[in-house]
Each structure stands twice: as C-alpha cells, then as structure tokens.
Design a protein around this motif. Structure first.
Motif, PDB file in Angstrom:
ATOM      1  N   LEU A 169      18.956 -14.133  28.082  1.00 41.31           N
ATOM      2  CA  LEU A 169      18.015 -13.841  29.159  1.00 41.31           C
ATOM      3  C   LEU A 169      16.947 -14.919  29.280  1.00 41.31           C
ATOM      4  CD1 LEU A 169      17.649 -10.054  28.437  1.00 41.31           C
ATOM      5  CD2 LEU A 169      18.472 -11.006  30.597  1.00 41.31           C
ATOM      6  N   ASP A 170      16.487 -15.431  28.132  1.00 39.52           N
ATOM      7  CA  ASP A 170      15.462 -16.470  28.146  1.00 39.52           C
ATOM      8  C   ASP A 170      15.975 -17.725  28.834  1.00 39.52           C
ATOM      9  OD1 ASP A 170      12.815 -17.574  27.102  1.00 39.52           O
ATOM     10  OD2 ASP A 170      14.244 -18.978  26.228  1.00 39.52           O
ATOM     11  N   ARG A 195      13.772  -4.295  28.124  1.00 36.00           N
ATOM     12  CA  ARG A 195      12.966  -4.323  26.906  1.00 36.00           C
ATOM     13  C   ARG A 195      12.759  -5.749  26.410  1.00 36.00           C
ATOM     14  NH1 ARG A 195      16.123   0.826  24.188  1.00 36.00           N
ATOM     15  NH2 ARG A 195      14.411   2.322  24.369  1.00 36.00           N
ATOM     16  N   ALA A 196      13.829  -6.530  26.385  1.00 40.31           N
ATOM     17  CA  ALA A 196      13.737  -7.903  25.879  1.00 40.31           C
ATOM     18  C   ALA A 196      12.840  -8.754  26.771  1.00 40.31           C
ATOM     19  CB  ALA A 196      15.128  -8.515  25.778  1.00 40.31           C
ATOM     20  N   LEU A 197      12.958  -8.600  28.088  1.00 38.05           N
ATOM     21  CA  LEU A 197      12.124  -9.375  29.002  1.00 38.05           C
ATOM     22  C   LEU A 197      10.652  -9.006  28.854  1.00 38.05           C
ATOM     23  CD1 LEU A 197      14.346  -9.369  32.222  1.00 38.05           C
ATOM     24  CD2 LEU A 197      13.735 -11.370  30.849  1.00 38.05           C
ATOM     25  N   LEU A 198      10.358  -7.715  28.763  1.00 36.18           N
ATOM     26  CA  LEU A 198       8.959  -7.295  28.623  1.00 36.18           C
ATOM     27  C   LEU A 198       8.354  -7.822  27.332  1.00 36.18           C
ATOM     28  CD1 LEU A 198       9.098  -3.612  29.940  1.00 36.18           C
ATOM     29  CD2 LEU A 198       8.121  -5.601  31.096  1.00 36.18           C
ATOM     30  N   LEU A 204       5.264 -10.178  22.572  1.00 36.05           N
ATOM     31  CA  LEU A 204       5.535  -9.311  21.425  1.00 36.05           C
ATOM     32  C   LEU A 204       6.718  -9.850  20.630  1.00 36.05           C
ATOM     33  CD1 LEU A 204       5.224  -5.761  23.028  1.00 36.05           C
ATOM     34  CD2 LEU A 204       3.581  -6.891  21.525  1.00 36.05           C
ATOM     35  N   PRO A 205       6.719  -9.654  19.307  1.00 31.09           N
ATOM     36  CA  PRO A 205       7.910 -10.023  18.537  1.00 31.09           C
ATOM     37  C   PRO A 205       9.119  -9.243  19.050  1.00 31.09           C
ATOM     38  CG  PRO A 205       6.056  -9.502  17.093  1.00 31.09           C
ATOM     39  CD  PRO A 205       5.650  -9.094  18.465  1.00 31.09           C
ATOM     40  N   SER A 209      10.521  -4.673  20.617  1.00 35.36           N
ATOM     41  CA  SER A 209      10.916  -4.430  22.006  1.00 35.36           C
ATOM     42  C   SER A 209      11.280  -2.979  22.280  1.00 35.36           C
ATOM     43  CB  SER A 209      12.088  -5.346  22.398  1.00 35.36           C
ATOM     44  OG  SER A 209      13.206  -5.123  21.561  1.00 35.36           O
ATOM     45  N   LEU A 210      11.679  -2.227  21.246  1.00 30.00           N
ATOM     46  CA  LEU A 210      12.024  -0.824  21.472  1.00 30.00           C
ATOM     47  C   LEU A 210      10.799   0.029  21.768  1.00 30.00           C
ATOM     48  CD1 LEU A 210      14.885   0.072  18.974  1.00 30.00           C
ATOM     49  CD2 LEU A 210      15.013  -0.759  21.308  1.00 30.00           C
ATOM     50  N   ARG A 211       9.607  -0.559  21.691  1.00 25.13           N
ATOM     51  CA  ARG A 211       8.408   0.176  22.086  1.00 25.13           C
ATOM     52  C   ARG A 211       8.391   0.429  23.590  1.00 25.13           C
ATOM     53  NH1 ARG A 211       4.943   0.808  17.986  1.00 25.13           N
ATOM     54  NH2 ARG A 211       5.138  -0.574  16.175  1.00 25.13           N
ATOM     55  N   PHE A 212       9.146  -0.350  24.346  1.00 30.13           N
ATOM     56  CA  PHE A 212       9.294  -0.110  25.777  1.00 30.13           C
ATOM     57  C   PHE A 212      10.500   0.803  25.987  1.00 30.13           C
ATOM     58  CE2 PHE A 212       7.342  -4.373  25.538  1.00 30.13           C
ATOM     59  CZ  PHE A 212       6.174  -4.121  26.253  1.00 30.13           C
ATOM     60  N   ALA A 213      10.309   1.872  26.738  1.00 33.50           N
ATOM     61  CA  ALA A 213      11.396   2.832  26.957  1.00 33.50           C
ATOM     62  C   ALA A 213      11.509   3.169  28.437  1.00 33.50           C
ATOM     63  CB  ALA A 213      11.154   4.092  26.138  1.00 33.50           C
TER      64      ALA A 213
END
Length: 296
Positions: A169-170, A195-198, A204-205, A209-213
């Motif tokens: 994605l990057d 999640r990865a993009l956010l 964020l490390p 990323s799982l903090r975004f749901a």
C-alpha cells in the motif's frame, strides 16, 4: 521552550486550516502548499460467511443479502455528499468483487469512470482463506497464537504478513498521492488496508493498526495537505455491522430492565465528568446542564 511551543501551536493551527476544504486568500498565501485532498476510505459491506468468522483474505467471496442492502444505503449516503463536488472526484477500488459491487454502483450514480487498483486488496491469508478461525485453531494449535502474538510481521502459511500488505500500500500511495491533490478521492477497500493506511498516515507503529476498527459498509474520512493528515470521521454513517434495533414491543415480558446508575447518590470520591470536543460544539452548555441535573 517558547520556540518549541510556538512551533507546536503553528502545527495545530495548520491542521485546523487543513480541515476545511476552502481557504481565504490570505490563508492560502501563508501556506507552503495549498493542496487539500479529502479521502473517503470505504469498507465494503457484509459478505457470506461473515457470521461464521470465515477467513476471507483475497478470496473473492460474494456479498450477503445484508451486504447488498448496506451497499444501496451507503451509495445514497456517499452520493448525497459527492454528487455535486466543488472539486474533481475520483473513485478507486480493490478489484475484488465485494468492493467492485459498491464502487460500480457509486460510479454509475455519479457518472464517473471507475479505477480498479489491485494494491487495495485485502491481506492475503494463504491456506487459511475460506476456513473458519475455529477450524484453523483446531488444526494449527499454537501456530494461530504465534500469528496473533506478532500479527504485523507473521504471515499465514502461503500468505503475506500485514507488514507486507502495508509495504504494498505504501508503494502505491507514494506514486498515487501526488495525483490526488485538490480532489475528493473515494477508495473502496477492506478493513486491513484501511487500518494500515490510517496507521501510516498518523505515524503509528504498524503493530498498533488494529486500534482502528472500521465497521463494514462505512466510510472513514481523512483530509491530507502539506501540513499532514486530519481524521474527520471514522465509521460513518454509523450503521455498519450493528444489529437492527429491536422494537420495544419485541422485548420479552420477563427480560430484566437495564441497570441504571444513580449518579446523584453521594460517593466517597466526587464524580467528575470530562467533556472533549472542538470549539463551539456545546461542551460548556452540556457541562452546565449535567452539573445542574446531577448536583455537581
């Protein structure tokens, strides 16, 4: 210390300016670059097997009846905000059918050409795809625990790690982002890429990323400018995977009433309520009303 404080204040002010799509002439002149991109990160709707907790990954699974209904509602919601854009609009999508269904309907509604982007696919889950987590756990045992202990770097057998997906994605984002300036861009994709993009956008490390749901069939809105990124909304319009509300008459007569806390009862430690929000949204008004009602 004063210089650091001024720099910090300027970064805050820059982010406030960026949150608006339109700038006054004097503000534009003061900015190093005046581009603002508004990203709609849209997760597809419910698919067949979601209730059984099947591992989908890049397996091209069909939408469920609920997913199709969610897409119809979400297209209406998005079209109402994008049908007459003040700026150019683009719609990009993962090439998997559960995303294409939504993106096709939205592009048709708005009369725009759709751009399919394989880089927006979900994480490839290898040999686990198409199986339930229960079955995988029964067969793999400790291997599943090892995966979740380091989900960012670990990969399912024959699949890719989340870090590998994020790198994919990057690479895509670095090439595509300059072409998005001063546009509204809809990215129809999956939970993993969102999640990865956010995480990347907000520094964020990866293993956070799982903090975004983002729920299914919702949009996450991010503004991007030279000053950085601003999260304008997560999980909109807010229905997502929540069950349909039950009418009051459907409640069983024997069902217990919800427990209600009596906030007026004196306690050893005084109750305190903290209100957070942007200026002008009514924090003080709400706080005064609560303080009066609760005797605080």
């Amino acid at each position: 210390g004063l210089e650091r404080g001024l720099l910090r204040a300027e970064r805050v002010n820059a982010r406030r300016r960026m949150a608006n799509d339109h700038f006054e002439q004097a503000t534009r002149a003061a900015m190093p670059d005046d581009f603002v991109t508004r990203l709609f990160l849209v997760r597809h709707g419910a698919v067949e097997g979601m209730e059984r907790r099947e591992v989908r990954g890049q397996r091209d699974v069909p939408l469920s009846a609920r997913g199709r209904a969610q897409h119809a509602e979400l297209v209406d919601w998005l079209a109402a905000r994008l049908a007459t854009p003040a700026r150019p609009l683009r719609i990009l999508t993962s090439d998997l059918s559960r995303c294409r269904d939504l993106a096709d309907a939205l592009s048709h509604r708005l009369g725009l050409q759709l751009e399919a982007v394989p880089a927006l696919r979900e994480q490839h889950m290898g040999t686990w795809q198409g199986q339930t987590w229960e079955a995988i756990t029964a067969r793999e045992g400790r291997g599943v625990n090892d995966y979740w202990d380091d989900y960012w770097n670990a990969a399912p057998p024959g699949g890719e790690s989340m870090a590998t997906m994020a790198a994919r994605l990057d690479e895509w984002w670095r090439a595509a982002a300059p072409t998005f300036a001063n546009q509204d861009v809809v990215l129809v994709t999956h939970a993993g890429p969102i999640r990865a993009l956010l995480a990347a956008f907000f520094g964020l490390p990866g293993d956070e990323s799982l903090r975004f749901a983002p729920p299914a069939a919702t949009a996450t809105i991010v503004a991007h400018s030279a000053a950085g990124f601003v999260l304008e909304g997560l999980g909109l319009p807010g229905a997502g995977e929540a069950p349909d509300p039950q009418p009051a008459t459907a409640r069983s007569a024997s069902a217990p009433e919800p427990i209600k806390a009596d906030l007026t009862t004196p306690v050893v430690t005084p109750l305190r309520i903290a209100l957070s929000g942007s200026a002008g949204t009514g924090k003080t008004t709400l706080g005064r009303a609560l303080a009066k009602d609760l005797g605080l």
